[in-house]
Design an enzyme around this catalytic site. Structure first.
Site, PDB file in Angstrom:
ATOM      1  CE  LYS A   1     -20.308   5.935 -18.995  1.00  0.00           C
ATOM      2  NZ  LYS A   1     -20.751   7.333 -19.208  1.00  0.00           N
TER       3      LYS A   1
ATOM      4  CG  ASP B   1      -5.180  11.058  -4.979  1.00  0.00           C
ATOM      5  OD1 ASP B   1      -5.318   9.930  -5.487  1.00  0.00           O
ATOM      6  OD2 ASP B   1      -4.582  11.237  -3.909  1.00  0.00           O
ATOM      7  CG  MET B   2      -9.896   9.404  -9.486  1.00  0.00           C
ATOM      8  SD  MET B   2     -11.137   9.571 -10.797  1.00  0.00           S
ATOM      9  CE  MET B   2     -11.988   7.985 -10.638  1.00  0.00           C
ATOM     10  CB  ALA B   3     -10.921   5.318  -4.884  1.00  0.00           C
TER      11      ALA B   3
ATOM     12  CG  HIS C   1      -1.860   1.103   1.326  1.00  0.00           C
ATOM     13  ND1 HIS C   1      -1.537   2.326   1.871  1.00  0.00           N
ATOM     14  CD2 HIS C   1      -3.142   1.195   0.933  1.00  0.00           C
ATOM     15  CE1 HIS C   1      -2.583   3.128   1.823  1.00  0.00           C
ATOM     16  NE2 HIS C   1      -3.567   2.468   1.245  1.00  0.00           N
TER      17      HIS C   1
ATOM     18  N   GLY D   1      -8.383  19.099  -6.858  1.00  0.00           N
ATOM     19  CA  GLY D   1      -7.245  19.352  -5.974  1.00  0.00           C
ATOM     20  C   GLY D   1      -7.313  20.666  -5.235  1.00  0.00           C
TER      21      GLY D   1
END
Length: 366
Positions: free
Chosen positions: A230, A178-180, A120, A312
């Site tokens: 998606k 910055d994304m999951a 991680h 951001g």
């Protein structure tokens, strides 16, 4: 004595540094891990901040991560590099890989660095910011252990595989996505569970595939992909690039750091760096970015909206606010850190925030 739950960011970073250093991590690497954790908390991404200290330390203590191993370049060509993290701490491996990517992109115009044998690695923004500081564009992808079902399934098969992209600007805040690839990072459900809070409907399903607002049930079940099919497709692509392509784990072969105490995680990452100067002079690029961003922000606003933001921007503002006013941690996390600190002879109380600290920082930024 019960400790307060608000901490000075610099002192908390020093606390984490000393904990990892005393746990056997080299000074340089301990600095990297501490910086990665605190930067996440400063940006408001609490799910990837010091809340992860306990699991990192436990995996080091149980020899599930090797803080003594050196990440090594396993193969290299004109613009590609494959790095074997050799099971070191993810942030250490990621920093090494991004440094290679940025250096090679400066030489070649662009570079792709794949990573296997990692763990991680914290937030993707941590690495994207390093590229922004160098006036370069960076795409960051990583796979993760099974927490999300494929569309149409009910059992976790792929991770909430994150995507981060950093693009510098001039006077405007840089673009920093910055994304999951899930509706929400699983870490936020962990934080909700620690606080005893419910989660919004639509974030996750329980082990039977039924939508739930119970954080504990969600952790036993699965988070859902953002945008349905998606998000699932994007997560699968990241798993292919970061896992299948690099030789790292993929799908069910990326081991869960909370549950698997027999094998390393074998997480894979991909870093794609672009030297802007190979396309357009950097100062002209920044001027064009500023114009682009300012024109977006000047667009007519929908009812009830005060300001149009770019990816951001909220996190940059949160960083300034938390540097000034301290980082607030859940009571459970404070207790965990305090116990870890006592084991490694580091006093958490020395990191407690005081109003004086905030005033000093405010004077600096103004």
């Amino acid at each position: 004595m019960t400790l307060p739950n608000r901490f000075d960011w610099e002192k908390l970073q020093q606390f984490c540094y000393h904990v990892f250093s005393n746990a056997g991590v080299s000074k340089e690497n301990a600095e990297t891990v501490a910086e990665s954790l605190i930067q996440a908390d400063l940006r408001g991404v609490d799910s990837h901040g010091v809340v992860r200290t306990a699991i990192y330390i436990e995996r080091i203590e149980k020899n599930m991560m090797d803080p003594f191993a050196d990440p090594k370049v396993e193969s290299e060509d004109f613009a590609t590099v494959l790095v074997n993290g050799n099971n070191n701490i993810g942030a250490v491996v990621g920093k090494k890989a991004v440094e290679i990517a940025l250096e090679k992109a400066k030489e070649r115009g662009a570079a792709i660095v794949g990573v296997k044998g990692s763990n991680h690695f914290g937030t993707g923004a941590y690495y994207a910011l390093k590229a922004i500081e160098k006036d370069m564009i960076l795409l960051v992808m990583s796979n993760a252990s099974q927490t999300m079902p494929p569309t149409g399934g009910k059992r976790p098969f792929i991770g909430t595989n994150p995507l981060a992209i950093g693009v510098p600007a001039g006077n405007e805040a840089p673009f920093l996505l910055d994304m999951a690839t899930s509706v929400v990072a699983r870490g936020k459900i962990i934080v909700a569970s620690q606080k005893g809070e419910e989660i919004p409907l639509g974030w996750a399903v329980d082990k039977d595939g039924i939508p739930t607002t119970n954080a504990e049930a969600a952790l036993d079940g699965a988070v859902l992909p953002v945008g349905g099919p998606k998000g699932y497709a994007i997560s699968m692509l990241i798993d292919i690039l970061a896992g299948v392509l690099t030789g790292a784990g993929f799908g069910k072969y990326v081991n869960n750091m909370y549950e698997n105490w027999e094998e390393p995680q074998n997480v894979g990452h991909i870093f794609i760096a672009i030297d802007i100067n190979r396309f357009i002079p950097i100062e002209l690029f920044k001027e064009r970015m500023d114009r682009y961003i300012s024109e977006i922000k000047a667009e007519p606003k929908a009812d009830g909206i005060d300001e149009i933001l770019i990816p951001g921007e909220l996190e940059f503002r949160k960083t300034l606010e938390r540097k000034q006013n301290g980082i607030e941690l859940p009571a459970k996390v404070v207790k965990e850190l305090d116990e870890i600190g006592k084991r490694y002879s580091v006093d958490l109380s020395k990191a407690v925030f005081s109003v004086k600290d905030g005033k000093q920082y405010k004077e600096v930024i103004n």
